[in-house]
Design a protein around this motif. Sequence first.
Motif, mmCIF file in Angstrom:
data_model
loop_
_atom_site.group_PDB
_atom_site.id
_atom_site.type_symbol
_atom_site.label_atom_id
_atom_site.label_comp_id
_atom_site.label_asym_id
_atom_site.label_seq_id
_atom_site.Cartn_x
_atom_site.Cartn_y
_atom_site.Cartn_z
ATOM 1 N N LYS A 9 77.633 -104.102 -45.613
ATOM 2 C CA LYS A 9 76.307 -104.140 -46.256
ATOM 3 C C LYS A 9 76.401 -103.981 -47.781
ATOM 4 O O LYS A 9 75.385 -104.035 -48.480
ATOM 5 C CB LYS A 9 75.440 -103.012 -45.673
ATOM 6 N N GLY A 25 66.037 -100.689 -34.664
ATOM 7 C CA GLY A 25 67.045 -101.081 -33.681
ATOM 8 C C GLY A 25 68.378 -101.273 -34.377
ATOM 9 O O GLY A 25 68.607 -100.747 -35.461
ATOM 10 N N GLY A 26 69.287 -102.027 -33.744
ATOM 11 C CA GLY A 26 70.598 -102.256 -34.318
ATOM 12 C C GLY A 26 71.540 -101.109 -33.989
ATOM 13 O O GLY A 26 71.211 -100.205 -33.222
ATOM 14 N N ARG A 58 62.194 -112.910 -31.717
ATOM 15 C CA ARG A 58 62.216 -111.457 -31.843
ATOM 16 C C ARG A 58 60.745 -111.041 -31.921
ATOM 17 O O ARG A 58 59.908 -111.828 -32.348
ATOM 18 C CB ARG A 58 62.935 -111.015 -33.116
ATOM 19 N N HIS A 81 67.881 -109.109 -43.984
ATOM 20 C CA HIS A 81 66.707 -108.956 -43.112
ATOM 21 C C HIS A 81 66.476 -107.480 -42.793
ATOM 22 O O HIS A 81 67.377 -106.652 -42.907
ATOM 23 C CB HIS A 81 66.867 -109.751 -41.812
ATOM 24 N N THR A 82 65.237 -107.171 -42.393
ATOM 25 C CA THR A 82 64.927 -105.834 -41.901
ATOM 26 C C THR A 82 63.935 -105.973 -40.771
ATOM 27 O O THR A 82 63.219 -107.000 -40.713
ATOM 28 C CB THR A 82 64.402 -104.904 -43.002
ATOM 29 N N ALA A 83 63.827 -104.982 -39.880
ATOM 30 C CA ALA A 83 63.102 -105.172 -38.627
ATOM 31 C C ALA A 83 63.564 -106.530 -38.108
ATOM 32 O O ALA A 83 64.779 -106.771 -38.117
ATOM 33 C CB ALA A 83 61.598 -105.078 -38.846
ATOM 34 N N GLY A 88 66.450 -100.832 -40.624
ATOM 35 C CA GLY A 88 67.842 -101.119 -40.911
ATOM 36 C C GLY A 88 67.909 -102.273 -41.901
ATOM 37 O O GLY A 88 66.878 -102.775 -42.359
HETATM 38 C C1 6PG Z 1 67.526 -105.123 -34.795
HETATM 39 C C2 6PG Z 1 67.076 -104.366 -35.994
HETATM 40 C C3 6PG Z 1 67.631 -104.998 -37.260
HETATM 41 C C4 6PG Z 1 68.768 -104.087 -37.675
HETATM 42 C C5 6PG Z 1 69.689 -104.771 -38.662
HETATM 43 C C6 6PG Z 1 70.884 -103.898 -38.994
HETATM 44 O O1 6PG Z 1 66.800 -105.192 -33.808
HETATM 45 O O2 6PG Z 1 68.663 -105.591 -34.849
HETATM 46 O O3 6PG Z 1 65.898 -103.867 -36.032
HETATM 47 O O4 6PG Z 1 66.735 -105.141 -38.284
HETATM 48 O O5 6PG Z 1 68.244 -102.914 -38.235
HETATM 49 O O6 6PG Z 1 70.118 -105.959 -38.058
HETATM 50 O O7 6PG Z 1 71.608 -103.752 -37.831
HETATM 51 P P1 6PG Z 1 72.921 -102.823 -37.744
HETATM 52 O O8 6PG Z 1 72.477 -101.433 -37.927
HETATM 53 O O9 6PG Z 1 73.446 -103.087 -36.386
HETATM 54 O O10 6PG Z 1 73.848 -103.265 -38.843
#
Ligand code: 6PG
Length: 249
Positions: free
Chosen positions: A209, A49-50, A186, A156-158, A150
């Motif tokens: 980042k 996501g993100g 989440r 953090h990731t996921a 991401g």
């Molecule tokens: C979510 C993601 C999260 C995302 C990071 C990076 O649901 O937000 O899975 O892990 O990958 O927060 O987000 P951006 O790509 O918006 O910087």
Amino acid sequence: MATALTHRNAELLIVENAEALYRTAAEEFSHAAESAIAERGRFCVALSGGNTPKGAYAELAAQKKDSLPWEKIYVFFGDERHVPPEDSESNYRMARESLLSKVPIPEENVHRVLAELPAPAAAVQYEMDIRSFLHLPGGVWPRFDLIFLGLGDDGHTASLFPGSPALAESSRIVVANFVEKFNGYRITFTYPVLNHADKVIFLVSGRSKAQVVKEIFTSREAAYPALGVRPENGKLLWIADKDAASLLA
Ligand code: 6PG
């Protein structure tokens, strides 16, 4: 021009800019899909996501709409915000608008988190969906062909956030993770799922980042959640644009 570095068994591919990252991610998806379908007759992928992956999904739809056997591709989500599918915060909505509504993938091939449910129930339901789809007996971990992830500027990731309970989860595939900074839940894959994947690809873009990328790839002390992603018997690739990698020598 792409640069490759290896560190901690992870390959880091530095590409020119966000557009190059999107193209590279779309190519990686395609290659992984073609080889999984050739070997196993289907491709099981978990989307991130993100904001960063949105451009990659749009590129994939534009490039591969007519050239991938979408009927053999099964889409899951590595995490989801605790919102209904039409909410602007929904990862499912983002993926639907940027990819899934633009390619001929059968609706039943898209396994979204029912995040409109109470969070614990959504996590249980998603775990049951994955276990029944993959015919997984209890105690056996799913092996996704590809998982996109991401990276947050907090590492953090996921939805595995620093200091959150899900970091310690070792028996569930999916959990509802209470995240203090959002004062909310989440729904997220757990480390064992990420670390049983055939391939995991981090997509990282932008100067915001750069500091966390620098620490992840140069510091021995760094202990960010993203560093817990180490596929036991799989490949780990980081794709970062020059801005995100700008503090790496
Ligand atoms: C979510 C993601 C999260 C995302 C990071 C990076 O649901 O937000 O899975 O892990 O990958 O927060 O987000 P951006 O790509 O918006 O910087």
